[in-house]
Write a protein that holds these residues in place. Structure first.
Motif, PDB file in Angstrom:
ATOM      1  N   LEU A  85       0.855  -1.174   0.000  1.00 21.31           N
ATOM      2  CA  LEU A  85       0.000   0.000   0.000  1.00 21.31           C
ATOM      3  C   LEU A  85       0.891   1.223   0.000  1.00 21.31           C
ATOM      4  O   LEU A  85       1.801   1.319   0.821  1.00 21.31           O
ATOM      5  N   ALA A  86       0.654   2.145  -0.904  1.00 21.42           N
ATOM      6  CA  ALA A  86       1.484   3.352  -0.988  1.00 21.42           C
ATOM      7  C   ALA A  86       0.607   4.534  -1.367  1.00 21.42           C
ATOM      8  O   ALA A  86      -0.495   4.376  -1.889  1.00 21.42           O
ATOM      9  N   ASP A  87       1.130   5.742  -1.119  1.00 21.42           N
ATOM     10  CA  ASP A  87       0.363   6.936  -1.473  1.00 21.42           C
ATOM     11  C   ASP A  87       0.702   7.378  -2.896  1.00 21.42           C
ATOM     12  O   ASP A  87       1.481   6.734  -3.596  1.00 21.42           O
ATOM     13  N   LYS A  88       0.115   8.485  -3.318  1.00 21.79           N
ATOM     14  CA  LYS A  88       0.254   8.937  -4.708  1.00 21.79           C
ATOM     15  C   LYS A  88       1.671   9.352  -5.059  1.00 21.79           C
ATOM     16  O   LYS A  88       2.016   9.431  -6.229  1.00 21.79           O
ATOM     17  N   GLY A  89       2.525   9.597  -4.070  1.00 20.14           N
ATOM     18  CA  GLY A  89       3.920   9.945  -4.340  1.00 20.14           C
ATOM     19  C   GLY A  89       4.690   8.807  -4.982  1.00 20.14           C
ATOM     20  O   GLY A  89       5.715   9.012  -5.616  1.00 20.14           O
ATOM     21  N   TYR A  90       4.201   7.583  -4.813  1.00 18.68           N
ATOM     22  CA  TYR A  90       4.858   6.404  -5.381  1.00 18.68           C
ATOM     23  C   TYR A  90       4.164   5.925  -6.652  1.00 18.68           C
ATOM     24  O   TYR A  90       4.455   4.836  -7.128  1.00 18.68           O
ATOM     25  N   SER A  91       3.265   6.709  -7.193  1.00 24.00           N
ATOM     26  CA  SER A  91       2.513   6.305  -8.362  1.00 24.00           C
ATOM     27  C   SER A  91       3.351   6.442  -9.621  1.00 24.00           C
ATOM     28  O   SER A  91       3.719   7.536 -10.033  1.00 24.00           O
TER      29      SER A  91
END
Length: 171
Positions: A85-91
């Motif tokens: 699970l990651a936030d949009k910074g890792y997209s």
């Protein structure tokens, strides 16, 4: 021996040291950023330190490749987890593909799209782990110039967080 400048040294030491970079908030001071992987309970597994101006996505593969084996069950320890699970910074499509090549299913919201339902509740665990890590003043405000000393203090703080979780679970 002339030092050039009335007793002053001819060279100046660089501000900050290794693992620092220009701060996006205060341009005059160098800063650091922590990148973190934790489990579903908020126990820190692996932490990296980089300059404050380094994008999250550039250290994401280092986080995946460098963390220690997962122990607990009898037999050989697992090297990978099932879901990330990651936030949009890792997209990034390249990062998603790299996760799939490692046998990890990425759950990452794409930029400029509505958030995945319930992902914020799950991301709260990571933010809470950052808050636990940065409750130690020596970690939150980096005073050490040497990266190895700072990383050892971060490791000690992670060990103290794990110890507190263990004490809480055994009660």
């Amino acid at each position: 021996m002339d030092t050039g400048g009335g007793g002053r040294q001819s060279h100046r030491r660089q501000k900050g040291g290794a693992g620092t970079g220009p701060s996006p908030v205060n341009r005059g001071k160098p800063g650091s950023k922590h990148h973190l992987i934790c489990d579903g309970n908020g126990t820190p597994i692996y932490v990296l330190t980089s300059g404050a101006n380094v994008p999250d996505i550039s250290r994401a593969l280092d986080l995946l490749d460098c963390y220690p084996p997962i122990a607990g069950r009898p037999g050989r320890p697992r090297r990978r987890f099932d879901v990330l699970l990651a936030d949009k910074g890792y997209s990034s499509e390249a990062f998603r593909q790299a996760c799939r090549e490692r046998g990890i299913e990425p759950i990452i919201a794409k930029p400029k799209t509505p958030n995945i339902k319930g992902l914020g509740k799950l991301r709260y665990v990571v933010e809470q782990t950052f808050a636990l890590l940065h409750q130690f003043r020596r970690i939150a405000v980096r005073w050490e110039r040497r990266l190895d000393i700072h990383d050892s203090l971060v490791s000690l703080a992670c060990a103290m967080i794990c110890w507190r979780c263990l004490i809480k679970w055994t009660r």
